[in-house]
Design a protein around this motif. Structure first.
Motif, PDB file in Angstrom:
ATOM      1  N   GLY A  34       0.798  -1.230   0.000  1.00 62.47           N
ATOM      2  CA  GLY A  34       0.000   0.000   0.000  1.00 62.47           C
ATOM      3  C   GLY A  34       0.821   1.265   0.000  1.00 62.47           C
ATOM      4  O   GLY A  34       0.263   2.360   0.099  1.00 62.47           O
ATOM      5  N   CYS A  35       2.151   1.141  -0.100  1.00 59.16           N
ATOM      6  CA  CYS A  35       3.008   2.347  -0.132  1.00 59.16           C
ATOM      7  C   CYS A  35       2.514   3.321  -1.199  1.00 59.16           C
ATOM      8  O   CYS A  35       2.207   2.933  -2.323  1.00 59.16           O
ATOM      9  CB  CYS A  35       4.451   1.936  -0.428  1.00 59.16           C
ATOM     10  SG  CYS A  35       5.532   3.351  -0.727  1.00 59.16           S
ATOM     11  N   GLN A  36       2.460   4.601  -0.813  1.00 61.86           N
ATOM     12  CA  GLN A  36       1.967   5.639  -1.734  1.00 61.86           C
ATOM     13  C   GLN A  36       3.007   6.036  -2.786  1.00 61.86           C
ATOM     14  O   GLN A  36       2.675   6.672  -3.769  1.00 61.86           O
ATOM     15  CB  GLN A  36       1.617   6.913  -0.941  1.00 61.86           C
ATOM     16  CG  GLN A  36       0.474   6.751   0.024  1.00 61.86           C
ATOM     17  CD  GLN A  36      -0.854   6.674  -0.697  1.00 61.86           C
ATOM     18  OE1 GLN A  36      -1.220   7.568  -1.436  1.00 61.86           O
ATOM     19  NE2 GLN A  36      -1.580   5.575  -0.508  1.00 61.86           N
ATOM     20  N   ASN A  37       4.256   5.687  -2.524  1.00 63.83           N
ATOM     21  CA  ASN A  37       5.328   6.172  -3.399  1.00 63.83           C
ATOM     22  C   ASN A  37       6.218   5.039  -3.930  1.00 63.83           C
ATOM     23  O   ASN A  37       7.437   5.068  -3.747  1.00 63.83           O
ATOM     24  CB  ASN A  37       6.218   7.170  -2.629  1.00 63.83           C
ATOM     25  CG  ASN A  37       5.458   8.403  -2.198  1.00 63.83           C
ATOM     26  OD1 ASN A  37       4.708   8.983  -2.975  1.00 63.83           O
ATOM     27  ND2 ASN A  37       5.656   8.800  -0.955  1.00 63.83           N
ATOM     28  N   PRO A  38       5.628   4.026  -4.597  1.00 68.71           N
ATOM     29  CA  PRO A  38       6.457   2.896  -5.051  1.00 68.71           C
ATOM     30  C   PRO A  38       7.563   3.304  -6.019  1.00 68.71           C
ATOM     31  O   PRO A  38       8.602   2.647  -6.075  1.00 68.71           O
ATOM     32  CB  PRO A  38       5.453   1.936  -5.713  1.00 68.71           C
ATOM     33  CG  PRO A  38       4.211   2.727  -5.916  1.00 68.71           C
ATOM     34  CD  PRO A  38       4.210   3.841  -4.924  1.00 68.71           C
ATOM     35  N   GLY A 123       8.464   4.958  11.719  1.00 69.09           N
ATOM     36  CA  GLY A 123       7.753   3.696  11.512  1.00 69.09           C
ATOM     37  C   GLY A 123       7.296   3.501  10.085  1.00 69.09           C
ATOM     38  O   GLY A 123       6.980   4.450   9.373  1.00 69.09           O
ATOM     39  N   GLU A 124       7.270   2.234   9.696  1.00 71.14           N
ATOM     40  CA  GLU A 124       6.852   1.966   8.315  1.00 71.14           C
ATOM     41  C   GLU A 124       5.337   2.072   8.180  1.00 71.14           C
ATOM     42  O   GLU A 124       4.600   2.018   9.172  1.00 71.14           O
ATOM     43  CB  GLU A 124       7.360   0.600   7.856  1.00 71.14           C
ATOM     44  CG  GLU A 124       6.877  -0.553   8.661  1.00 71.14           C
ATOM     45  CD  GLU A 124       7.522  -1.860   8.206  1.00 71.14           C
ATOM     46  OE1 GLU A 124       8.645  -1.846   7.682  1.00 71.14           O
ATOM     47  OE2 GLU A 124       6.868  -2.900   8.384  1.00 71.14           O
ATOM     48  N   PHE A 125       4.878   2.227   6.967  1.00 63.29           N
ATOM     49  CA  PHE A 125       3.435   2.303   6.706  1.00 63.29           C
ATOM     50  C   PHE A 125       2.841   0.904   6.818  1.00 63.29           C
ATOM     51  O   PHE A 125       3.331  -0.051   6.206  1.00 63.29           O
ATOM     52  CB  PHE A 125       3.203   2.863   5.298  1.00 63.29           C
ATOM     53  CG  PHE A 125       1.763   2.810   4.878  1.00 63.29           C
ATOM     54  CD1 PHE A 125       0.830   3.627   5.481  1.00 63.29           C
ATOM     55  CD2 PHE A 125       1.343   1.923   3.896  1.00 63.29           C
ATOM     56  CE1 PHE A 125      -0.510   3.565   5.107  1.00 63.29           C
ATOM     57  CE2 PHE A 125       0.012   1.859   3.510  1.00 63.29           C
ATOM     58  CZ  PHE A 125      -0.913   2.689   4.124  1.00 63.29           C
ATOM     59  N   ILE A 126       1.775   0.776   7.625  1.00 58.25           N
ATOM     60  CA  ILE A 126       1.091  -0.515   7.775  1.00 58.25           C
ATOM     61  C   ILE A 126      -0.334  -0.357   7.252  1.00 58.25           C
ATOM     62  O   ILE A 126      -1.141   0.387   7.811  1.00 58.25           O
ATOM     63  CB  ILE A 126       1.091  -0.978   9.249  1.00 58.25           C
ATOM     64  CG1 ILE A 126       2.547  -1.177   9.715  1.00 58.25           C
ATOM     65  CG2 ILE A 126       0.297  -2.267   9.421  1.00 58.25           C
ATOM     66  CD1 ILE A 126       2.714  -1.594  11.157  1.00 58.25           C
ATOM     67  N   LEU A 127      -0.582  -1.062   6.163  1.00 58.73           N
ATOM     68  CA  LEU A 127      -1.855  -0.898   5.440  1.00 58.73           C
ATOM     69  C   LEU A 127      -3.056  -1.143   6.357  1.00 58.73           C
ATOM     70  O   LEU A 127      -4.037  -0.402   6.317  1.00 58.73           O
ATOM     71  CB  LEU A 127      -1.868  -1.846   4.230  1.00 58.73           C
ATOM     72  CG  LEU A 127      -3.031  -1.728   3.267  1.00 58.73           C
ATOM     73  CD1 LEU A 127      -3.178  -0.308   2.722  1.00 58.73           C
ATOM     74  CD2 LEU A 127      -2.867  -2.729   2.118  1.00 58.73           C
ATOM     75  N   ALA A 128      -2.960  -2.168   7.215  1.00 64.17           N
ATOM     76  CA  ALA A 128      -4.090  -2.510   8.095  1.00 64.17           C
ATOM     77  C   ALA A 128      -4.376  -1.388   9.095  1.00 64.17           C
ATOM     78  O   ALA A 128      -5.471  -1.330   9.666  1.00 64.17           O
ATOM     79  CB  ALA A 128      -3.798  -3.807   8.838  1.00 64.17           C
ATOM     80  N   LEU A 129      -3.393  -0.514   9.303  1.00 62.98           N
ATOM     81  CA  LEU A 129      -3.562   0.587  10.266  1.00 62.98           C
ATOM     82  C   LEU A 129      -3.728   1.929   9.558  1.00 62.98           C
ATOM     83  O   LEU A 129      -3.615   2.984  10.175  1.00 62.98           O
ATOM     84  CB  LEU A 129      -2.354   0.647  11.221  1.00 62.98           C
ATOM     85  CG  LEU A 129      -2.129  -0.590  12.089  1.00 62.98           C
ATOM     86  CD1 LEU A 129      -0.872  -0.434  12.937  1.00 62.98           C
ATOM     87  CD2 LEU A 129      -3.341  -0.852  12.986  1.00 62.98           C
ATOM     88  N   ARG A 130      -3.999   1.881   8.255  1.00 63.92           N
ATOM     89  CA  ARG A 130      -4.152   3.130   7.507  1.00 63.92           C
ATOM     90  C   ARG A 130      -5.313   3.948   8.083  1.00 63.92           C
ATOM     91  O   ARG A 130      -6.371   3.397   8.399  1.00 63.92           O
ATOM     92  CB  ARG A 130      -4.423   2.833   6.027  1.00 63.92           C
ATOM     93  CG  ARG A 130      -4.613   4.120   5.220  1.00 63.92           C
ATOM     94  CD  ARG A 130      -4.618   3.877   3.750  1.00 63.92           C
ATOM     95  NE  ARG A 130      -5.727   3.023   3.359  1.00 63.92           N
ATOM     96  CZ  ARG A 130      -5.998   2.701   2.107  1.00 63.92           C
ATOM     97  NH1 ARG A 130      -5.224   3.137   1.125  1.00 63.92           N
ATOM     98  NH2 ARG A 130      -7.013   1.919   1.815  1.00 63.92           N
TER      99      ARG A 130
END
Ligand code: SF4
Length: 155
Positions: A34-38, A123-130
């Motif tokens: 789910g990263c916004q900036n692949p 912290g890294e982006f966690i899709l489940a916690l978006r």
């Protein structure tokens, strides 16, 4: 000094408080779903800039509150990040920095950079916690840490 950059937003209002010069640094190994900036992931992607050119660009804009180092993973390019952050502090502006590392797990090699950082978003982006309601963060595990306050309370 060379710095590999995915892009620059010269007047951002979404990457921290006020009007900010946001530097999207190239390269990240985390590949968070789910990263916004692949497009920032490839370590050999983006374009090479000269840090002096970026520092000059920051100096020219009197409206800026500060800069934001984001990405990508800024901690993969520590020497040029330090150069830009140090020059920014000398201009009397503040520095925000995003990282996929948790604050407690920032590698020792990056501690010198943190000396020039006012606010760390960790912290890294966690899709489940978006959470789209959060200011300046993508997921609720990420923290906005005022390092000036932290330094005061840790001597
Ligand atoms: S740490 Fe940031 S740039 Fe890297 S993959 Fe995760 S969300 Fe994307």
């Amino acid at each position: 000094m060379d710095i590999r950059i995915a892009g620059i937003v010269p007047e951002s209002i979404v990457d921290g408080d006020g009007i900010r010069y946001a530097i999207f640094m190239q390269g990240c190994n985390r590949h968070c779903p789910g990263c916004q900036n692949p497009a920032t992931h490839a370590l050999d992607g983006g374009k090479i800039f000269d840090t002096a050119e970026i520092i000059d660009d920051i100096k020219k804009n009197p409206l800026l509150s500060g800069i934001t180092l984001t990405g990508g993973e800024p901690l993969l390019q520590i020497p040029p990040a330090i150069e830009i952050a140090r020059a920014t502090k000398e201009m009397g502006l503040n520095v925000w920095c995003y990282t996929g590392f948790k604050f407690e797990e920032v590698p020792p090699a990056a501690h010198e950079l943190l000396k020039f950082v006012d606010v760390l978003v960790d912290g890294e982006f966690i899709l489940a916690l978006r959470d789209l309601e959060l200011d300046f963060r993508g997921s609720s595990n990420q923290r906005i840490i005022n390092l000036n306050e932290w330094r005061k309370s840790h001597g």
